[in-house]
Design an enzyme around this catalytic site. Sequence first.
Site, short mmCIF file in Angstrom:
data_model
loop_
_atom_site.label_atom_id
_atom_site.label_comp_id
_atom_site.label_asym_id
_atom_site.label_seq_id
_atom_site.Cartn_x
_atom_site.Cartn_y
_atom_site.Cartn_z
N GLU A 1 -7.77 -1.69 0.56
CA GLU A 1 -8.34 -0.42 1.05
C GLU A 1 -9.73 -0.19 0.50
O GLU A 1 -9.94 -0.24 -0.73
CB GLU A 1 -7.41 0.76 0.69
CG GLU A 1 -8.00 2.09 1.19
CD GLU A 1 -7.02 3.24 1.28
OE1 GLU A 1 -5.81 3.03 1.06
OE2 GLU A 1 -7.48 4.36 1.57
N LYS B 1 6.17 -0.50 0.21
CA LYS B 1 4.79 -0.75 -0.25
C LYS B 1 4.58 -0.01 -1.55
O LYS B 1 5.03 1.14 -1.70
CB LYS B 1 3.78 -0.27 0.80
CG LYS B 1 2.32 -0.41 0.33
CD LYS B 1 1.33 -0.21 1.46
CE LYS B 1 0.97 1.22 1.73
NZ LYS B 1 0.36 1.95 0.61
O1 KIV Z 1 -0.24 6.09 3.32
C1 KIV Z 1 -0.96 5.42 4.07
O2 KIV Z 1 -1.25 5.81 5.22
C2 KIV Z 1 -1.49 4.15 3.57
C3 KIV Z 1 -2.45 3.42 4.44
C4 KIV Z 1 -3.79 4.03 4.31
C5 KIV Z 1 -2.47 1.97 4.14
O3 KIV Z 1 -1.17 3.75 2.50
#
Ligand code: KIV
Length: 283
Positions: free
Chosen positions: A185, A116
């Site tokens: 988010e 991600k």
């Molecule tokens: O690092 C994390 O926990 C996240 C979530 C809030 C999506 O990126």
Amino acid sequence: MTEEKKITVKDILAMKGRRKITMLTAYDYPLAYLIERAGIDIILVGDSLANVVLGLKSTKDVGMLEMIHHAKAVTRAVKHSLVVGDMPYESYQLNSSQTVKNAARFINEAKCDAVKIEWFDDCVGAAIKIIKAGIPVMGHIGLTPQTADKLGGFKVQGKDVDRAMELIRQAKALEEAGCFAVVLECIPDEIARIITRKIKIPTIGIGAGQYSDGQVLVTYDLLGLFKGFSPKFAKRYVDLSGHISRALESYKNEVLGNKFPLPEHSFHISAEEVKKIEKLANF
Ligand code: KIV
């Protein structure tokens, strides 16, 4: 128990419009094991590791070393859920060969299934390079903690027309770049609904209301394990901190009161053997 097959990126794409997608964070073996057993589709090794596990102030304070270390612990426990490794600050923003190398470490070393990345000026460029290397990418827009200072802090994003249109543009650009999903988010419910309708890849909301294709929470928030700041959207399903504190105090009180350990917690030998040993030891 029948062996369940691994969830793939293709499966996640196919869930859009059919059923909600579930996603939670994990940073270690025991929780990853329980999350998978609960039937959660996607496990994110989030850079929230920084705040909730390592006691650091910002997600900017964790690097590749910590992320890979924790991702390895998670993937050791997971057979079925899709595991996404969160690329830490400056591991994908600085130079493209480093970006691809770091993404590949999540796949090759940590055995994650995807990575991600949070939105930044060249997010689309970074996504395209990683995807070209054969690594599935999940995007992340709205409140992006790694660059929150540029967004005016930890605030709801997309509340006015210009900023909402910018978020729609970002989501579309990530879809066109080949991302398989995008985290939304801290954005208004209504904007998440528009984005979710506008793109063909699944949206996964956190603080983005009910219309996203899926939901994600930081697991420590939902378990009541994190005592720091907890945002309005982080529903607490159980107060594990309370349970843990009570158990720890009981242990302390039982040790101090000679109530633990009891004979059933101890190992024993015969009285005859004890006598022999006491004699030899001049006891
Ligand atoms: O690092 C994390 O926990 C996240 C979530 C809030 C999506 O990126």
